[in-house]
Design a protein around this motif. Sequence first.
Motif, PDB file in Angstrom:
ATOM      1  N   GLU A   1       0.845  -1.211   0.000  1.00 28.79           N
ATOM      2  CA  GLU A   1       0.000   0.000   0.000  1.00 28.79           C
ATOM      3  C   GLU A   1       0.876   1.256   0.000  1.00 28.79           C
ATOM      4  OE1 GLU A   1      -1.149  -2.544   2.471  1.00 28.79           O
ATOM      5  OE2 GLU A   1      -2.196  -3.156   0.649  1.00 28.79           O
ATOM      6  N   THR A   2       2.038   1.191   0.674  1.00 23.35           N
ATOM      7  CA  THR A   2       2.860   2.407   0.779  1.00 23.35           C
ATOM      8  C   THR A   2       3.900   2.527  -0.340  1.00 23.35           C
ATOM      9  OG1 THR A   2       4.423   1.315   2.253  1.00 23.35           O
ATOM     10  CG2 THR A   2       2.623   2.508   3.297  1.00 23.35           C
TER      11      THR A   2
ATOM     12  N   ASN B   1      -0.438   8.748   0.369  1.00 24.17           N
ATOM     13  CA  ASN B   1       0.119   7.893   1.427  1.00 24.17           C
ATOM     14  C   ASN B   1       0.776   8.690   2.534  1.00 24.17           C
ATOM     15  OD1 ASN B   1      -0.578   5.448   0.377  1.00 24.17           O
ATOM     16  ND2 ASN B   1       1.329   5.170  -0.754  1.00 24.17           N
TER      17      ASN B   1
END
Length: 390
Positions: free
Chosen positions: A126-127, A311
């Motif tokens: 996700e990051t 993010n």
Amino acid sequence: MPSSSAESKITLAKTVLSRVGSVAATVMLVHTIIHNYIPKELHAYLFFGLKNMFTKFSNQLTMVIDEFDGLVNNKIYEAATTYLADKLSPQIHRLKISKTEKEKNFNIAMERNEESVNFDYPTSFETITMESDQKVMILKDLERFMRRKEYYRKVGKAWKRGYLLFGPPGTGKSSLIAAIANYLNFDIYDLELTAVTRNSDLRKLLVATTNKSILVIEDIDCTINLKANLINRAIYVRSNDFHQSESTITLSGLLNFIDELRSSYGNERIIIFTTNHIEKLDPALLRPGRMDVHIHMAYCTSCGFKLLAANYLGIKDHKFFKEIEELIDIANVTPAEQLLKEHEVGDSLKGLINFLHKKMKEKEEDKVTKVEITQMKSVDEKKESNGNGI
Ligand SMILES: Nc1ncnc2c1ncn2[C@@H]1O[C@H](COP(=O)(O)OP(=O)(O)OP(=O)(O)O)[C@@H](O)[C@H]1O
């Protein structure tokens, strides 16, 4: 007049100094005799004997249990850590153990003198910012690999997969490795090849790694001298001598290492190489079967920047976005670190804009210098050819 106790102290000091002086003179004499009259070959034995003689008077014994025997795990170390695990905190790295004649038990005292290292690495898919197609491709590949234990067995191949991550510095190669490890719940073994001096040690290293592991060799182009190793490889293949003693890791040793890894059955393993210069790598290293998937980690694009901003800063839009997006596609940068420098969103984005302008300016200056050098070269070449023509 000095008192009698002061006099006795002075006398004692004189005695001590004269003893120290005579001991020093004796040591010098022995040292000179050893070096002048005893053959060099016997020095080591003599010093070993003297050392033994003096350690007999010492009240300390140092017992060292190394974690590794060469590159293989030391079972005594494992047993000791298991035994001590519930008795000690992880910060303790030195123990003093003693037992007097009258005591029944051993006394264990602890010394705190080393910092513990935090291995908690929170990077996840996700990051990581990368093209979404590329991310999907990697995730699918990993999942397929994990599902295919039976398939690998059926086709007679080892359950292994090799990835090569290449791209400029700071584009997220190490972060992607951490994300893969977190995703699969695998351990990472960072193989520091510069610390391994022989090909045979590579093999020991391989044996020491567990299943569900990712073996990482970072900056492979810097780790081994590929030119020298090409020559070594030729010698290796010609002589077919598997027991030759090399003083450094060779390309052939590395290729054997990968092949052995790929032929040891049962355990799921991933091997990842990273490089900033894919063009420097030997094609033998890159071929499928050794490195199955090549992943290009590129400079940040405007699309990547939006993901990064979401993010890191938790924003989807901002008045500065337009300017940043225009600059970022041509600046060739990795802005992740820049965005974390300031606390306020506006300050972070302004900082990034300044950084992008600075990079653009440096690029322009670099271009001008390159043009000047090329012009100077062509003038020199012209002069040379005119001179030769005369
Ligand atoms: N694509 C990315 N997504 C998220 N963070 C990134 C990305 N690229 C770089 N970063 C951030 O930038 C920093 C440097 O990234 P990283 O060390 O992973 O790069 P690298 O390619 O391994 O660099 P090097 O080649 O110098 O070892 C890290 O803090 C990382 O979080």
